[in-house]
Design an enzyme around this catalytic site. Structure first.
Site, PDB file in Angstrom:
ATOM      1  N   CYS A  48      34.803  42.117  14.180  1.00 39.21           N
ATOM      2  CA  CYS A  48      35.485  43.030  14.248  1.00 39.21           C
ATOM      3  C   CYS A  48      36.158  43.635  13.341  1.00 39.21           C
ATOM      4  O   CYS A  48      36.866  44.961  13.485  1.00 39.21           O
ATOM      5  CB  CYS A  48      37.145  42.350  14.929  1.00 39.21           C
ATOM      6  SG  CYS A  48      36.645  41.574  16.546  1.00 39.21           S
TER       7      CYS A  48
ATOM      8  N   HIS B 167      43.653  46.203  14.255  1.00 42.59           N
ATOM      9  CA  HIS B 167      42.596  45.788  14.844  1.00 42.59           C
ATOM     10  C   HIS B 167      43.406  45.516  16.302  1.00 42.59           C
ATOM     11  O   HIS B 167      44.538  44.845  16.387  1.00 42.59           O
ATOM     12  CB  HIS B 167      41.814  44.558  14.221  1.00 42.59           C
ATOM     13  CG  HIS B 167      41.042  44.022  15.381  1.00 42.59           C
ATOM     14  ND1 HIS B 167      40.203  44.682  16.078  1.00 42.59           N
ATOM     15  CD2 HIS B 167      40.816  42.751  15.787  1.00 42.59           C
ATOM     16  CE1 HIS B 167      39.366  43.860  17.103  1.00 42.59           C
ATOM     17  NE2 HIS B 167      39.839  42.727  16.548  1.00 42.59           N
TER      18      HIS B 167
ATOM     19  N   ASN C 201      40.026  43.983  23.231  1.00 48.73           N
ATOM     20  CA  ASN C 201      39.695  44.058  22.176  1.00 48.73           C
ATOM     21  C   ASN C 201      38.055  44.412  22.228  1.00 48.73           C
ATOM     22  O   ASN C 201      37.074  43.955  22.651  1.00 48.73           O
ATOM     23  CB  ASN C 201      39.654  42.414  21.789  1.00 48.73           C
ATOM     24  CG  ASN C 201      39.092  42.342  20.161  1.00 48.73           C
ATOM     25  OD1 ASN C 201      38.264  43.239  19.607  1.00 48.73           O
ATOM     26  ND2 ASN C 201      39.227  41.198  19.606  1.00 48.73           N
TER      27      ASN C 201
HETATM   28  N1  COA Z   1      45.287  32.190  31.411  1.00 50.32           N
HETATM   29  C1  COA Z   1      46.410  31.036  31.594  1.00 50.32           C
HETATM   30  N2  COA Z   1      46.504  30.076  30.883  1.00 50.32           N
HETATM   31  C2  COA Z   1      45.807  30.140  29.678  1.00 50.32           C
HETATM   32  C3  COA Z   1      44.656  31.030  29.545  1.00 50.32           C
HETATM   33  C4  COA Z   1      44.643  32.043  30.178  1.00 50.32           C
HETATM   34  N3  COA Z   1      43.694  33.146  30.347  1.00 50.32           N
HETATM   35  N4  COA Z   1      44.164  30.624  28.308  1.00 50.32           N
HETATM   36  C5  COA Z   1      44.481  29.649  27.770  1.00 50.32           C
HETATM   37  N5  COA Z   1      45.576  29.220  28.744  1.00 50.32           N
HETATM   38  C6  COA Z   1      46.431  27.930  28.623  1.00 50.32           C
HETATM   39  C7  COA Z   1      45.941  27.082  27.687  1.00 50.32           C
HETATM   40  O1  COA Z   1      44.887  26.141  28.225  1.00 50.32           O
HETATM   41  C8  COA Z   1      47.012  26.131  27.248  1.00 50.32           C
HETATM   42  O2  COA Z   1      47.546  25.333  28.402  1.00 50.32           O
HETATM   43  P1  COA Z   1      48.195  23.909  27.907  1.00 50.32           P
HETATM   44  O3  COA Z   1      49.333  24.264  27.178  1.00 50.32           O
HETATM   45  O4  COA Z   1      48.334  23.353  29.267  1.00 50.32           O
HETATM   46  O5  COA Z   1      47.133  23.326  26.761  1.00 50.32           O
HETATM   47  C9  COA Z   1      48.203  27.501  27.213  1.00 50.32           C
HETATM   48  O6  COA Z   1      47.581  28.559  28.124  1.00 50.32           O
HETATM   49  C10 COA Z   1      48.670  27.833  25.807  1.00 50.32           C
HETATM   50  O7  COA Z   1      47.335  28.187  25.130  1.00 50.32           O
HETATM   51  P2  COA Z   1      47.120  28.708  23.945  1.00 50.32           P
HETATM   52  O8  COA Z   1      45.792  28.623  23.254  1.00 50.32           O
HETATM   53  O9  COA Z   1      48.088  27.743  22.802  1.00 50.32           O
HETATM   54  O10 COA Z   1      47.870  30.248  23.948  1.00 50.32           O
HETATM   55  P3  COA Z   1      48.232  31.259  22.816  1.00 50.32           P
HETATM   56  O11 COA Z   1      49.505  31.583  23.012  1.00 50.32           O
HETATM   57  O12 COA Z   1      47.683  30.784  21.350  1.00 50.32           O
HETATM   58  O13 COA Z   1      47.470  32.449  23.212  1.00 50.32           O
HETATM   59  C11 COA Z   1      45.351  33.723  22.639  1.00 50.32           C
HETATM   60  C12 COA Z   1      46.075  32.325  23.383  1.00 50.32           C
HETATM   61  C13 COA Z   1      43.864  33.524  23.068  1.00 50.32           C
HETATM   62  C14 COA Z   1      45.791  34.833  23.801  1.00 50.32           C
HETATM   63  C15 COA Z   1      45.852  33.690  21.307  1.00 50.32           C
HETATM   64  O14 COA Z   1      45.449  32.541  20.573  1.00 50.32           O
HETATM   65  C16 COA Z   1      45.033  34.667  20.435  1.00 50.32           C
HETATM   66  O15 COA Z   1      45.251  35.890  20.844  1.00 50.32           O
HETATM   67  N6  COA Z   1      44.197  34.448  19.446  1.00 50.32           N
HETATM   68  C17 COA Z   1      43.556  35.378  18.808  1.00 50.32           C
HETATM   69  C18 COA Z   1      42.303  36.155  19.470  1.00 50.32           C
HETATM   70  C19 COA Z   1      41.827  37.240  18.851  1.00 50.32           C
HETATM   71  O16 COA Z   1      42.430  37.987  18.250  1.00 50.32           O
HETATM   72  N7  COA Z   1      40.444  36.831  18.767  1.00 50.32           N
HETATM   73  C20 COA Z   1      39.706  38.034  18.291  1.00 50.32           C
HETATM   74  C21 COA Z   1      39.951  38.100  16.849  1.00 50.32           C
HETATM   75  S1  COA Z   1      38.636  39.264  16.110  1.00 50.32           S
END
Ligand code: COA
Length: 331
Positions: A113, A253, A283
């Site tokens: 990215c 980004h 993204n």
């Molecule tokens: N829909 C519903 N629930 C979801 C889900 C979805 N698509 N994806 C994950 N969950 C659930 C998880 O299983 C977790 O459940 P639990 O509490 O029962 O275990 C809960 O939601 C929280 O998950 P978590 O991973 O802690 O959520 P988060 O607030 O960290 O958000 C992302 C997840 C992926 C959106 C976030 O971490 C993120 O944006 N990270 C960066 C990703 C990124 O930018 N990647 C590319 C970089 S180049």
């Protein structure tokens, strides 16, 4: 020393739209969860014929047309991508052929990215060193080709798209003032495609185990992304000897609304100055910063002498920032 100027930009976004409501039917998720946690409402998905090189070719054609430049004037094509059409040859070479850019060298770079920022840095160096006068930087990714649409942790985040920038040593546009790049490969396991490379070549098992798709530890990526983009942005400002208040627009980004919000807080910059496209494209990996830049540029909101701060973070981990300055006349 010559200066490197982005004279024109072009983008290509596939027509097909995948909404959060479509994803509700595919995995255990909801529109409200996705919007609240990421800010994404929909993303574009390329069809089977639209490969990374074709997306890139369409963006490149638009950039050349917007810059009134014929393909034979281009001396180098740099493509930033993680989803090349083939492991070999480069997709930059395929774009060179489609454009009929008969006087251009061509190669791919892979910084996930952060690809557009890495590419701008390379283009600036080639132009300032007087090695090339006209470079086409393309950033194109078809992330949908490496996403497991049964994995709700990743499939909600990504979309397909491409951008191209015509960069030369003359004319009007956005001057590439300074840049800053970084990497921390010790964190490679937090965001990767485990198979398909030399470590685990494709086999029946790798396909069965779905190892050809993106695996991500979202929380780790989230934390590092904010820290690295903030630090690299500040280092860039320092290099140019300007302050946060001198920045007219920040183009981070486009991965997650909350990452951008926290970044703005850390940089102490109003969120209204942070340009966003994540809600409509998700993204788009290497293309994300460039697509946002192109939309901002087209909106006519960028005034002569404005400073734009671009910053990105991706798999590797890699990161980087660039400061652009709009030239004085408004052609
Ligand atoms: N829909 C519903 N629930 C979801 C889900 C979805 N698509 N994806 C994950 N969950 C659930 C998880 O299983 C977790 O459940 P639990 O509490 O029962 O275990 C809960 O939601 C929280 O998950 P978590 O991973 O802690 O959520 P988060 O607030 O960290 O958000 C992302 C997840 C992926 C959106 C976030 O971490 C993120 O944006 N990270 C960066 C990703 C990124 O930018 N990647 C590319 C970089 S180049």
């Amino acid at each position: 020393m010559p200066t490197a100027i982005i004279n024109s930009l072009g983008t290509y976004l596939p027509k097909k739209i995948l909404t959060n409501f479509d994803l509700e039917k595919m995995v255990d998720t909801t529109d409200s969860w996705i919007k609240e946690r990421t800010g994404i409402e929909e993303r574009r998905i390329a069809d089977d014929e639209e490969t990374t090189s074709i997306l890139g070719f369409k963006a490149a054609s638009a950039a050349l047309q917007n810059g009134n430049c014929s393909p034979d004037k281009i001396e180098l094509i740099i493509l930033a991508t993680t989803t090349s059409d083939y492991p070999m040859p480069s997709s930059a070479a395929l774009i060179q052929a489609m454009l009929k850019a008969t006087n251009a060298g061509a190669f791919d770079i892979q910084a996930a990215c952060s690809g557009f920022i890495y590419g701008l840095t390379l283009a600036k160096a080639y132009i300032e060193a007087n090695i090339y006068k006209k470079i086409l930087l393309v950033a194109s990714d078809k992330l949908s080709s490496v996403i497991n649409y049964e994995d709700r942790n990743t499939c909600i985040l990504f979309g397909d798209g491409a951008v191209a920038a015509l960069i030369s040593n003359e004319g009007e546009g956005l001057e590439i003032k300074t840049s800053n790049l970084g990497a921390e490969g010790i964190y490679s396991q937090h965001l990767l495609i485990p198979a398909g490379g030399s470590k685990k070549p494709a086999s029946e098992d790798t396909v069965k185990d779905k190892l050809h798709s993106v695996k991500m530890e979202g929380k780790e990526v989230f934390k590092h992304a904010i820290r690295r983009m903030a630090k690299s942005s500040l280092e860039c400002l320092e290099k140019l000897n300007i302050q946060v208040k001198d920045i007219n627009w920040v183009i981070p980004h486009q991965a997650n609304f909350r990452i951008m919000e926290t970044l703005a807080k850390q940089l102490e910059i109003p969120f209204s100055k942070v340009f966003r496209t994540v809600h409509k494209y998700g993204n788009t990996s290497a293309a994300s910063v460039g697509i946002a830049l192109s939309e901002l540029f087209e909106s006519q909101e960028v005034k002569p002498k404005d400073h734009l701060l671009l910053t990105a973070f991706g798999s590797g981990f890699t990161w980087g920032s660039v400061i652009l300055k709009k030239t004085e006349t408004n052609d």
